[in-house]
Design a protein around this motif. Structure first.
Motif, PDB file in Angstrom:
ATOM      1  N   GLU A  33     -11.941  -3.524  31.050  1.00 60.45           N
ATOM      2  CA  GLU A  33     -11.358  -2.304  31.621  1.00 60.45           C
ATOM      3  C   GLU A  33     -11.439  -2.243  33.150  1.00 60.45           C
ATOM      4  O   GLU A  33     -10.493  -1.756  33.795  1.00 60.45           O
ATOM      5  N   ASP A  51       2.849   4.221  28.413  1.00 61.14           N
ATOM      6  CA  ASP A  51       2.032   3.521  29.394  1.00 61.14           C
ATOM      7  C   ASP A  51       2.732   2.300  29.998  1.00 61.14           C
ATOM      8  O   ASP A  51       2.217   1.695  30.933  1.00 61.14           O
ATOM      9  N   LEU A  63     -11.159  -5.019  25.081  1.00 59.31           N
ATOM     10  CA  LEU A  63     -10.399  -4.214  26.044  1.00 59.31           C
ATOM     11  C   LEU A  63     -11.335  -3.386  26.915  1.00 59.31           C
ATOM     12  O   LEU A  63     -11.121  -3.256  28.128  1.00 59.31           O
ATOM     13  N   ASP A  64     -12.373  -2.823  26.313  1.00 57.02           N
ATOM     14  CA  ASP A  64     -13.334  -2.017  27.080  1.00 57.02           C
ATOM     15  C   ASP A  64     -14.066  -2.883  28.105  1.00 57.02           C
ATOM     16  O   ASP A  64     -14.301  -2.451  29.244  1.00 57.02           O
ATOM     17  N   ARG A 116       1.558  -1.569  31.003  1.00 58.29           N
ATOM     18  CA  ARG A 116       1.488  -2.587  29.962  1.00 58.29           C
ATOM     19  C   ARG A 116       2.867  -3.155  29.658  1.00 58.29           C
ATOM     20  O   ARG A 116       3.893  -2.526  29.925  1.00 58.29           O
ATOM     21  N   VAL A 120      -8.287  -3.773  34.277  1.00 55.50           N
ATOM     22  CA  VAL A 120      -7.033  -3.303  33.696  1.00 55.50           C
ATOM     23  C   VAL A 120      -6.328  -2.404  34.696  1.00 55.50           C
ATOM     24  O   VAL A 120      -6.952  -1.542  35.315  1.00 55.50           O
ATOM     25  N   ASP A 124      -3.430  -5.736  26.905  1.00 57.59           N
ATOM     26  CA  ASP A 124      -3.247  -4.940  28.120  1.00 57.59           C
ATOM     27  C   ASP A 124      -2.864  -5.891  29.245  1.00 57.59           C
ATOM     28  O   ASP A 124      -2.694  -7.099  29.026  1.00 57.59           O
ATOM     29  N   GLN A 134     -11.164  -3.706  20.435  1.00 59.15           N
ATOM     30  CA  GLN A 134     -11.357  -2.605  21.381  1.00 59.15           C
ATOM     31  C   GLN A 134     -12.507  -2.896  22.329  1.00 59.15           C
ATOM     32  O   GLN A 134     -12.450  -2.551  23.517  1.00 59.15           O
ATOM     33  N   GLU A 167       1.551   3.959  23.109  1.00 57.17           N
ATOM     34  CA  GLU A 167       1.432   2.978  24.187  1.00 57.17           C
ATOM     35  C   GLU A 167       2.730   2.781  24.953  1.00 57.17           C
ATOM     36  O   GLU A 167       2.712   2.287  26.087  1.00 57.17           O
TER      37      GLU A 167
END
Length: 455
Positions: free
Chosen positions: A405, A425, A401-402, A412, A408, A326, A398, A422
């Motif tokens: 966040e 995005d 990434l969380d 992207r 973020v 990301d 994941q 994706e």
């Protein structure tokens, strides 16, 4: 391909395509099929109903028109570094055989769609010139450039797509066109940043930069020093002039051939650096990082541009990789802590690489001609790479990434998109509207698979 053979998928008559083209057409079961469809990331199952290894641009024209006649979709593939299984189910057109390379000493190049950066780097070097190549020169030029092209000199010179002069492309309506700032300007806009949404690129022309040498490489620390070194890197990079481009990566490299023994079987931290100014000035700037902690491997020095792969040390061999990523609006101490809690010292992380790149500088400024690349506001990029077969690697990626966040934000990077969903995005609403208009104009039957993602 055996002329009488057809695919079992809806009985599409691929023998017709074979008769219309010079290149090789293969379907599952043919001797050449596996070699033609094999991607670099061997964890992604690329099994189209048929593959055409195009011999020239006219082969690509015939393939797109064939697909339109028979109601199927087409996916292009040059070197196979960015495949998506969901998009490669019907007809795959590989452009590896389109391999022309022309270097113009006054400062630009023309290449075919199957060319990788290494050939251009080596051909341009005798003239003191360099392309805005990727983090590894084994990557194909077209996929990288149409996705923007974020390379190891991005803060100094911007994106590879900003240097494009012309793109020759077979659009989804089966027409070979040449797109420039004045010829088909909407197509020129959409192709630079829009990946393969509108057609199959057959050739591309772009400006080179005068950069015979650089000061840089990679500096490695023990993983136990990662908190201190990353803290120093954050403060140092915040003051770094645009002549410098940098990133860091946490590595957990296996003990295997090609991995230096001092880096294998342990957590290490690599600080990557490219300085486009004088070597003496680059060395002065980099001194703060050398002093951050005990160094276990120092490869930062003045080098010819042909040694650019030494900066990111990306692997050459095909790899069964699981990738996620990301973009970040900031990377404060709280973000560092969140990242190291999952990937730092004493943590059993299944990721081989966790990378943070500093952006900004010339990357953040629009190029001379508008493009579909919409990620310039990003301050950092985040990427994780693990071995796909390792249990828990996807869930752990994941979780990273969380954890990041809160920081973020923005759109992207198109080249760091790993699922069809994706792609949307990667663009703001205005850019999406322009891309959709371009798809309607140049691919009204939605023959191109990526263009179909836009709806």
């Amino acid at each position: 391909m055996t002329i009488a053979q057809t695919s079992t998928r809806d009985a599409i008559p691929f023998a017709e395509l074979d008769a219309l083209t010079i290149g090789t057409v293969a379907v599952p079961g043919d001797r050449k099929y596996d070699a033609l469809v094999s991607p670099w990331n061997v964890a992604i199952p690329v099994r189209p109903a048929a593959v055409l290894a195009a011999h020239d641009a006219q082969d690509v024209v015939e393939a797109v028109r064939f697909a339109a006649r028979h109601g199927i979709r087409v996916t292009p593939q040059a070197t196979g570094h960015g495949p998506m299984a969901e998009l490669t189910t019907e007809l795959l057109v590989t452009t590896k055989e389109l391999d022309e390379v022309e270097i113009h000493p006054e400062g630009w190049a023309r290449v075919g769609a199957g060319v990788k950066w290494l050939r251009v780097v080596e051909a341009a070097a005798p003239h003191g010139l360099a392309p805005l190549s990727g983090s590894i020169t084994d990557v194909g030029i077209v996929g990288y450039t149409t996705g923007g092209g974020l390379g190891p000199m991005a803060r100094s010179y911007g994106l590879a797509s900003d240097k494009v002069r012309a793109i020759e492309v077979v659009t989804g309506d089966g027409v070979l066109r040449r797109a420039t700032p004045t010829e088909h300007p909407e197509l020129f806009f959409a192709l630079r940043g829009g990946k393969g949404m509108l057609g199959i690129v057959t050739a591309i022309e772009f400006d080179l930069v005068h950069q015979p040498r650089f000061y840089g490489g990679s500096l490695w620390f023990d993983g136990s020093d990662a908190p201190a070194v990353i803290d120093a890197w954050r403060a140092w990079s915040a003051e770094l002039p645009e002549a410098g481009t940098t990133s860091f990566a946490l590595f957990q490299l296996p003990e295997m051939e090609g991995v230096p023994p001092m880096l294998a079987g342990r957590l290490t931290l690599s600080i990557r650096f490219v300085w486009t100014g004088s070597a003496a000035e680059g060395e002065r700037w980099f001194a703060a990082i050398r002093a951050a902690a005990p160094v276990i491997l120092d490869d930062v020095a003045e080098k010819p541009y042909t040694a650019i792969d030494s900066v990111h040390t990306d692997p050459l061999d095909p790899t069964p990789a699981y990738e996620a990523g990301d973009v970040l609006t900031d990377f404060p101490q709280e973000a560092v802590d969140a990242l190291l809690a999952l990937t730092g010292p004493g943590v059993a992380s299944p990721q081989i690489l966790v990378e943070v790149r500093q952006l900004g500088g010339a990357f953040a400024r629009p190029g001379e001609h508008p493009s579909a690349f919409a990620s310039r506001a990003a301050a950092y990029s985040l990427l994780t790479v693990g071995i796909a077969e390792v249990p828990g690697v996807e869930e752990h990626a994941q979780a990273i990434l969380d954890a990041l966040e809160p920081w973020v934000g923005g759109h992207r990077l198109p080249n760091f998109t790993f699922t069809p969903e994706e792609y949307v995005d990667a663009y703001d609403e205005v850019t999406l509207a322009r891309l959709r208009r371009a798809v309607r104009a140049y691919d009204p039957d939605r023959v191109m698979t990526i263009g179909g993602v836009l709806g």
